[in-house]
Scaffold this active site. Sequence first.
Site, PDB file in Angstrom:
ATOM      1  N   ASN A 127      97.894  39.525  50.633  1.00 36.78           N
ATOM      2  CA  ASN A 127      98.566  37.877  51.416  1.00 36.78           C
ATOM      3  C   ASN A 127      99.413  37.649  50.177  1.00 36.78           C
ATOM      4  O   ASN A 127      99.005  36.753  49.234  1.00 36.78           O
ATOM      5  CB  ASN A 127      98.228  37.177  51.647  1.00 36.78           C
ATOM      6  CG  ASN A 127      98.469  36.093  52.987  1.00 36.78           C
ATOM      7  OD1 ASN A 127      98.906  35.653  52.267  1.00 36.78           O
ATOM      8  ND2 ASN A 127      97.045  36.174  53.935  1.00 36.78           N
ATOM      9  N   LYS A 178     101.239  34.475  50.727  1.00 36.10           N
ATOM     10  CA  LYS A 178     101.189  33.120  51.235  1.00 36.10           C
ATOM     11  C   LYS A 178      99.855  32.728  49.911  1.00 36.10           C
ATOM     12  O   LYS A 178      99.756  31.730  49.182  1.00 36.10           O
ATOM     13  CB  LYS A 178     101.376  32.722  52.609  1.00 36.10           C
ATOM     14  CG  LYS A 178     102.511  32.658  52.918  1.00 36.10           C
ATOM     15  CD  LYS A 178     102.132  32.120  54.067  1.00 36.10           C
ATOM     16  CE  LYS A 178     103.694  32.023  55.208  1.00 36.10           C
ATOM     17  NZ  LYS A 178     103.345  31.799  56.194  1.00 36.10           N
ATOM     18  N   LYS A 179      99.115  33.729  50.001  1.00 36.72           N
ATOM     19  CA  LYS A 179      96.894  33.550  49.290  1.00 36.72           C
ATOM     20  C   LYS A 179      97.947  33.497  47.841  1.00 36.72           C
ATOM     21  O   LYS A 179      97.218  33.225  47.800  1.00 36.72           O
ATOM     22  CB  LYS A 179      96.557  34.271  49.984  1.00 36.72           C
ATOM     23  CG  LYS A 179      94.893  34.325  49.113  1.00 36.72           C
ATOM     24  CD  LYS A 179      94.263  34.909  50.263  1.00 36.72           C
ATOM     25  CE  LYS A 179      94.118  34.304  51.867  1.00 36.72           C
ATOM     26  NZ  LYS A 179      92.329  35.892  52.424  1.00 36.72           N
ATOM     27  N   ASP A 239      86.790  35.580  50.309  1.00 34.57           N
ATOM     28  CA  ASP A 239      86.722  36.128  51.243  1.00 34.57           C
ATOM     29  C   ASP A 239      86.515  34.384  52.141  1.00 34.57           C
ATOM     30  O   ASP A 239      86.027  34.296  51.252  1.00 34.57           O
ATOM     31  CB  ASP A 239      85.985  36.579  51.651  1.00 34.57           C
ATOM     32  CG  ASP A 239      86.081  37.123  53.050  1.00 34.57           C
ATOM     33  OD1 ASP A 239      86.947  37.683  53.641  1.00 34.57           O
ATOM     34  OD2 ASP A 239      84.674  37.236  54.126  1.00 34.57           O
ATOM     35  N   TYR A 242      94.921  29.279  59.750  1.00 33.01           N
ATOM     36  CA  TYR A 242      94.203  28.331  61.216  1.00 33.01           C
ATOM     37  C   TYR A 242      95.385  26.744  60.400  1.00 33.01           C
ATOM     38  O   TYR A 242      94.825  25.801  61.599  1.00 33.01           O
ATOM     39  CB  TYR A 242      93.347  28.148  61.425  1.00 33.01           C
ATOM     40  CG  TYR A 242      92.775  29.607  62.067  1.00 33.01           C
ATOM     41  CD1 TYR A 242      93.001  29.751  63.415  1.00 33.01           C
ATOM     42  CD2 TYR A 242      91.892  30.341  61.436  1.00 33.01           C
ATOM     43  CE1 TYR A 242      91.981  31.033  63.677  1.00 33.01           C
ATOM     44  CE2 TYR A 242      91.066  31.766  61.444  1.00 33.01           C
ATOM     45  CZ  TYR A 242      91.952  32.093  62.937  1.00 33.01           C
ATOM     46  OH  TYR A 242      91.414  33.377  63.154  1.00 33.01           O
ATOM     47  N   LYS A 251      96.887  19.873  49.204  1.00 33.25           N
ATOM     48  CA  LYS A 251      95.913  20.547  49.421  1.00 33.25           C
ATOM     49  C   LYS A 251      94.647  21.567  48.156  1.00 33.25           C
ATOM     50  O   LYS A 251      94.187  21.738  48.660  1.00 33.25           O
ATOM     51  CB  LYS A 251      96.498  21.728  49.852  1.00 33.25           C
ATOM     52  CG  LYS A 251      95.497  22.538  51.051  1.00 33.25           C
ATOM     53  CD  LYS A 251      96.557  23.674  51.960  1.00 33.25           C
ATOM     54  CE  LYS A 251      95.973  24.856  52.513  1.00 33.25           C
ATOM     55  NZ  LYS A 251      96.828  26.042  53.302  1.00 33.25           N
ATOM     56  N   HIS A 301      88.746  24.045  51.026  1.00 34.49           N
ATOM     57  CA  HIS A 301      87.901  24.801  50.537  1.00 34.49           C
ATOM     58  C   HIS A 301      88.257  26.064  49.263  1.00 34.49           C
ATOM     59  O   HIS A 301      86.837  26.470  48.586  1.00 34.49           O
ATOM     60  CB  HIS A 301      87.943  26.036  51.590  1.00 34.49           C
ATOM     61  CG  HIS A 301      88.945  26.565  52.005  1.00 34.49           C
ATOM     62  ND1 HIS A 301      90.152  25.802  52.505  1.00 34.49           N
ATOM     63  CD2 HIS A 301      88.461  27.870  52.172  1.00 34.49           C
ATOM     64  CE1 HIS A 301      90.415  26.872  53.053  1.00 34.49           C
ATOM     65  NE2 HIS A 301      89.750  27.878  52.903  1.00 34.49           N
ATOM     66  N   ARG A 302      89.937  26.310  49.197  1.00 38.04           N
ATOM     67  CA  ARG A 302      89.353  27.684  48.242  1.00 38.04           C
ATOM     68  C   ARG A 302      89.724  26.703  46.916  1.00 38.04           C
ATOM     69  O   ARG A 302      89.593  26.967  45.389  1.00 38.04           O
ATOM     70  CB  ARG A 302      90.615  28.488  48.489  1.00 38.04           C
ATOM     71  CG  ARG A 302      90.709  29.206  47.587  1.00 38.04           C
ATOM     72  CD  ARG A 302      92.130  29.984  48.288  1.00 38.04           C
ATOM     73  NE  ARG A 302      92.132  30.768  49.093  1.00 38.04           N
ATOM     74  CZ  ARG A 302      92.959  30.652  50.874  1.00 38.04           C
ATOM     75  NH1 ARG A 302      92.746  29.762  50.548  1.00 38.04           N
ATOM     76  NH2 ARG A 302      91.518  31.623  51.516  1.00 38.04           N
TER      77      ARG A 302
END
Length: 207
Positions: free
Chosen positions: A13, A15-16, A73, A159, A180, A185-186
């Site tokens: 991914n 973007k990730k 994950d 999301y 962000k 969470h990340r």
Amino acid sequence: MKSSFKLVLGTHNLKKRAELVRLIGLRTVKLMALSDFSRVVEVDETGSTFGENAQLKAVEYARQLQQWVLAEDSGLSVVALDGAPGVYSARFSGDNATDASNNQLLLEKLDGLPMEKRQASYTCQIAVSDPDGIIHAESQGHCHGRILAQPRGEAGFGYDPLFEIPEYDRTFAEMGDSVKAVLSHRARAYRQLLPQLLAIIHSRSGN
């Protein structure tokens, strides 16, 4: 001059990957991704929890590539849906799911539900494995919010356009990367991981 510590991010991914590069931000680490290697066999995410999937991906990719691998994950859990989509967040709307189709299905499932019953949380679980498949570090981060009735914002992925943090009256997709990088969470999982990662790098450097 000592060579940098090589760490493979277990993701395709883009973007990730970009977000992870910003979050790690260590000059002593040479970050690579699965796309930097040929013939990588995709690891099936068969775990029943975020933690199991993170461990599974870290161990299997590390053994395959004979490299240190960081895998994570993450996903969204909605209280009104008994924790769904959970570990199925990326494929919530089927095998050919897209961000748009996943968001649309989520809106359909929550249709008519009042805002006070749309609580949700993002979870990120991280695992780091050595080339032998031994886990050396793990961390977890959470971010609590709620799901809006319509998307807002253009940034982010997944999301993010529907996930609002009430205290800020903004969705993740309306927040800049700098905001962000503090609240997500990340980001929280990486802040927890960083001391462990530094300890690994220090031990490998022989200092």
